[in-house]
Design a protein around this motif. Structure first.
Motif, mmCIF file in Angstrom:
data_model
loop_
_atom_site.group_PDB
_atom_site.id
_atom_site.type_symbol
_atom_site.label_atom_id
_atom_site.label_comp_id
_atom_site.label_asym_id
_atom_site.label_seq_id
_atom_site.Cartn_x
_atom_site.Cartn_y
_atom_site.Cartn_z
ATOM 1 N N ILE A 23 10.364 -7.651 -1.567
ATOM 2 C CA ILE A 23 9.972 -6.431 -0.877
ATOM 3 C C ILE A 23 8.447 -6.314 -0.910
ATOM 4 O O ILE A 23 7.835 -6.486 -1.969
ATOM 5 N N PRO A 24 7.795 -6.048 0.213
ATOM 6 C CA PRO A 24 6.342 -5.879 0.213
ATOM 7 C C PRO A 24 5.920 -4.791 -0.771
ATOM 8 O O PRO A 24 6.646 -3.833 -1.001
ATOM 9 N N ASP A 25 4.751 -4.978 -1.365
ATOM 10 C CA ASP A 25 4.250 -4.009 -2.332
ATOM 11 C C ASP A 25 4.117 -2.646 -1.675
ATOM 12 O O ASP A 25 3.345 -2.469 -0.738
ATOM 13 N N PHE A 26 4.854 -1.677 -2.175
ATOM 14 C CA PHE A 26 4.839 -0.350 -1.575
ATOM 15 C C PHE A 26 3.453 0.273 -1.633
ATOM 16 O O PHE A 26 3.042 0.997 -0.734
ATOM 17 N N ASN A 27 2.706 -0.009 -2.711
ATOM 18 C CA ASN A 27 1.375 0.581 -2.855
ATOM 19 C C ASN A 27 0.436 0.139 -1.747
ATOM 20 O O ASN A 27 -0.528 0.829 -1.423
ATOM 21 N N SER A 28 0.712 -1.021 -1.145
ATOM 22 C CA SER A 28 -0.163 -1.525 -0.090
ATOM 23 C C SER A 28 -0.134 -0.640 1.139
ATOM 24 O O SER A 28 -1.024 -0.676 1.978
ATOM 25 N N PHE A 29 0.892 0.194 1.238
ATOM 26 C CA PHE A 29 1.002 1.067 2.404
ATOM 27 C C PHE A 29 -0.170 2.032 2.470
ATOM 28 O O PHE A 29 -0.769 2.254 3.514
ATOM 29 N N GLU A 30 -0.528 2.615 1.320
ATOM 30 C CA GLU A 30 -1.629 3.572 1.308
ATOM 31 C C GLU A 30 -2.965 2.902 0.996
ATOM 32 O O GLU A 30 -4.020 3.437 1.313
ATOM 33 N N GLU A 31 -2.913 1.723 0.368
ATOM 34 C CA GLU A 31 -4.147 1.066 -0.038
ATOM 35 C C GLU A 31 -4.690 0.113 1.009
ATOM 36 O O GLU A 31 -5.836 -0.315 0.933
ATOM 37 N N ASN A 120 5.913 -0.900 11.819
ATOM 38 C CA ASN A 120 4.564 -0.956 12.380
ATOM 39 C C ASN A 120 3.509 -1.319 11.343
ATOM 40 O O ASN A 120 2.527 -2.004 11.653
ATOM 41 N N ALA A 121 3.696 -0.838 10.091
ATOM 42 C CA ALA A 121 2.622 -0.940 9.107
ATOM 43 C C ALA A 121 2.829 -1.973 8.006
ATOM 44 O O ALA A 121 1.855 -2.446 7.426
ATOM 45 N N LEU A 122 4.077 -2.320 7.697
ATOM 46 C CA LEU A 122 4.325 -3.158 6.527
ATOM 47 C C LEU A 122 5.020 -4.483 6.801
ATOM 48 O O LEU A 122 4.858 -5.430 6.045
ATOM 49 N N LEU A 123 5.829 -4.541 7.838
ATOM 50 C CA LEU A 123 6.640 -5.734 8.056
ATOM 51 C C LEU A 123 6.256 -6.477 9.332
ATOM 52 O O LEU A 123 5.553 -5.944 10.179
ATOM 53 N N THR A 124 6.756 -7.701 9.448
ATOM 54 C CA THR A 124 6.537 -8.481 10.659
ATOM 55 C C THR A 124 7.513 -8.016 11.735
ATOM 56 O O THR A 124 8.439 -7.256 11.468
ATOM 57 N N LYS A 125 7.295 -8.462 12.951
ATOM 58 C CA LYS A 125 8.160 -8.083 14.070
ATOM 59 C C LYS A 125 9.405 -8.966 14.162
ATOM 60 O O LYS A 125 10.278 -8.730 14.993
#
Length: 221
Positions: A23-31, A120-125
């Motif tokens: 799972i992508p690092d959730f913190n990267s969403f805001e950082e 849109n912000a965290l994952l690939t298409k």
């Protein structure tokens, strides 16, 4: 017994597969670094001479600077249960899954605003089962960790509005020459219509009848 054994085996394999997902690092969403357009003005600071950033036009704004009209219009057309669900809608997921399985065209949606934000912000298409599960997990985590208003703010800042235009502020300035805070209800309905298919529903394209029809659907909702 054989059927039960097969079921247990499949369930076990499925569990191992699920736990192995990264799972992508959730913190990267805001950082993460948010890409905004670089605007070059003349010495007065009022005349725009050039706007460049990999051909992307994007300016993030806070929730308070977004018109209530665009917030309401977006929720109405994209996710009417936004303020009530926990990031995903189980019924919509099941309905979309069944429709995709039996319809065979894979076009059914069912994504909440939170899920669309994750895409849109965290994952690939890339459309895979693994990516979809990551989307569900992250949507639930986001919903539990931040208020709905913040989720909607991020969503409206990330949304594609046709061509190189991203975010409600750039869309407002491009199509109506005004800030997002000043959007009227009809203007907001037009802009809320575009993200479903930014190219097809572009105000500059040949499908103004389709855009008009969707705008009317937004208003009716």
């Amino acid at each position: 017994m054989v059927v039960a054994g097969i079921f247990v085996l499949i369930a076990g394999v499925g569990l191992l597969w699920f736990t192995s997902l990264k799972i992508p690092d959730f913190n990267s969403f805001e950082e993460r670094k948010v890409v905004n357009s670089t605007k070059i003005y003349d010495r007065t600071g009022e005349i725009l001479l050039y706007d460049i950033h990999q051909d992307v036009k994007k300016t993030d704004i806070p929730f308070e600077k977004m018109s209530a009209n665009i917030k309401n219009a977006t929720v109405a057309i994209e996710d009417s249960e936004f303020y009530n669900h926990s990031g995903i809608r189980i019924k919509s997921i099941l309905r979309a899954t069944l429709a995709n399985l039996f319809g065979g065209n894979g076009t059914q949606g069912g994504s909440t605003i939170t899920q669309q934000l994750v895409k849109n912000a965290l994952l690939t298409k890339k459309k895979t089962i693994a990516r979809k599960i990551k989307e569900w997990v992250l949507a639930i985590k986001i919903d539990k960790s931040m208020p709905k208003e913040k989720i909607l703010e991020y969503y409206l800042n990330e949304n594609p509005y046709g061509g190189t235009i991203y975010g409600i502020e750039e869309a407002s300035k491009t199509y109506f020459n005004k800030e997002a805070f000043d959007l009227t209800l009809p203007e907001a309905a037009y802009l809320a219509s575009i993200p479903q298919s930014p190219t097809l529903l572009s105000p500059f394209g040949k499908n103004k009848d389709k855009l008009e029809a969707r705008k009317n659907l937004v208003l009716s909702r």
